[in-house]
Scaffold this motif. Structure first.
Motif, short mmCIF file in Angstrom:
data_model
loop_
_atom_site.label_atom_id
_atom_site.label_comp_id
_atom_site.label_asym_id
_atom_site.label_seq_id
_atom_site.Cartn_x
_atom_site.Cartn_y
_atom_site.Cartn_z
N LEU A 97 43.35 44.53 11.80
CA LEU A 97 44.07 43.58 12.65
C LEU A 97 43.09 42.83 13.53
O LEU A 97 43.22 41.61 13.73
CB LEU A 97 45.10 44.31 13.52
N ARG A 98 42.10 43.55 14.03
CA ARG A 98 41.08 42.90 14.86
C ARG A 98 40.16 42.03 14.00
O ARG A 98 39.83 40.90 14.37
CB ARG A 98 40.26 43.96 15.60
N GLU A 99 39.76 42.54 12.85
CA GLU A 99 38.89 41.78 11.95
C GLU A 99 39.53 40.47 11.52
O GLU A 99 38.84 39.47 11.31
CB GLU A 99 38.54 42.62 10.72
N CYS A 100 40.84 40.48 11.39
CA CYS A 100 41.56 39.28 10.94
C CYS A 100 42.03 38.42 12.11
O CYS A 100 42.74 37.42 11.91
CB CYS A 100 42.75 39.68 10.08
N GLY A 101 41.64 38.80 13.34
CA GLY A 101 41.93 37.96 14.51
C GLY A 101 43.37 37.96 14.96
O GLY A 101 43.82 37.03 15.64
N LEU A 102 44.13 38.99 14.62
CA LEU A 102 45.55 39.03 15.00
C LEU A 102 45.72 39.57 16.42
O LEU A 102 45.28 40.68 16.73
CB LEU A 102 46.32 39.90 14.02
N THR A 103 46.38 38.80 17.27
CA THR A 103 46.62 39.19 18.65
C THR A 103 47.91 40.00 18.75
O THR A 103 48.72 40.04 17.81
CB THR A 103 46.75 37.97 19.55
N LYS A 104 48.11 40.62 19.89
CA LYS A 104 49.34 41.40 20.12
C LYS A 104 50.57 40.53 19.94
O LYS A 104 51.55 40.94 19.31
CB LYS A 104 49.31 42.00 21.53
N LYS A 105 50.53 39.33 20.49
CA LYS A 105 51.68 38.43 20.40
C LYS A 105 51.98 38.10 18.94
O LYS A 105 53.14 38.11 18.51
CB LYS A 105 51.41 37.14 21.18
#
Length: 250
Positions: A138-146
């Motif tokens: 999720l972090r590697e793909c740049g996905l934020t909490k929102k």
């Protein structure tokens, strides 16, 4: 990189699954894009019962095999001494257990739900994940909490609007010994508050033995309506019940 591209590179994955928003969406994506996935939940004194129940429910809804691992975190004296970097030592214990079990099951790649909104510089536990070579797609793909909440809602996951929840040990002040009694008292107090209708709140133990309530300002009317009940219940576990006037962010 998009998640589907990540899972083209990593076809068989184990997911460290907490039942929270991030790991739930990660598990959903792994089921959708990977060739094989298995979820691993670590049951310990640091997790409240509802987290386990949510993990079981979501794994069942996604039709994914869930492996439950028991971890006696209170047997580790470094963890229970509650240093400022306690999370590092706790993560080492928990993720080492998951890695061992996942490898026994034939999985070499372990994933966790750290996302692009998480401040990794302020999270000692992230250091443990790096040392153990745990991947955070999720972090590697740049996905934020929102974004994760929005995608979870689109996917029909019941966890999409679940409040963020840190483990029970975070309710104790740094340096105060972590005991089973303190954790159980915290869980009982927060379960009681949740039963009254409060959400996204914390009941923190102070060094004085008092409870500090951290609430959203919008829930102050409910607090004053239920004040007597709250004080009566929480004084079973704490000396006094105090309110943090800085409030939690809406």
């Amino acid at each position: 990189m998009e998640l589907k591209d990540f899972f083209k590179k990593h076809r068989r994955v184990a997911v460290a699954f907490s039942g929270g928003v991030d790991s739930s969406y990660l598990l959903y994506a792994a089921k959708k894009y990977a060739a094989e996935v298995r979820a691993y939940y670590v049951k310990s004194a640091f997790q409240p019962a509802f987290e386990y129940e949510d993990a079981v429910r979501l794994a069942k809804e996604l039709e994914i095999s869930l492996c439950v691992i028991d971890a006696d975190v209170l047997s580790d004296e470094t963890v229970t001494s509650n240093p400022v970097d306690r999370c590092y030592y706790c993560k080492r214990v928990i993720f080492s257990k998951i890695l061992q079990k996942a490898r026994d099951d034939g999985f070499e790649v372990l994933l966790d739900g750290t996302n692009a909104s998480d401040d990794v510089a302020d999270r000692p536990g992230v250091r443990a994940l790096k040392e153990l070579k745990v991947l955070s797609p999720l972090r590697e793909c740049g996905l934020t909490k929102k974004q994760i909440r929005e995608l979870s809602k689109e996917a029909g996951l019941f966890t999409w609007n679940k409040p963020a929840y840190a483990c029970l040990a975070t309710r104790l002040p740094v340096g105060k010994k972590i005991t089973k009694e303190a954790l159980e008292n915290t869980e009982k107090a927060e379960a009681f508050m949740a039963g009254l209708g409060f959400s996204d709140f914390r009941v923190r133990l102070l060094n004085t033995g008092d409870a500090k309530l951290e609430l959203r300002e919008s829930q102050l009317p409910l607090l004053f309506e239920k004040k007597k009940e709250i004080v009566m219940e929480l004084k079973k576990y704490y000396n006094r019940v105090l309110l943090d006037l800085e409030m939690r962010n809406e």
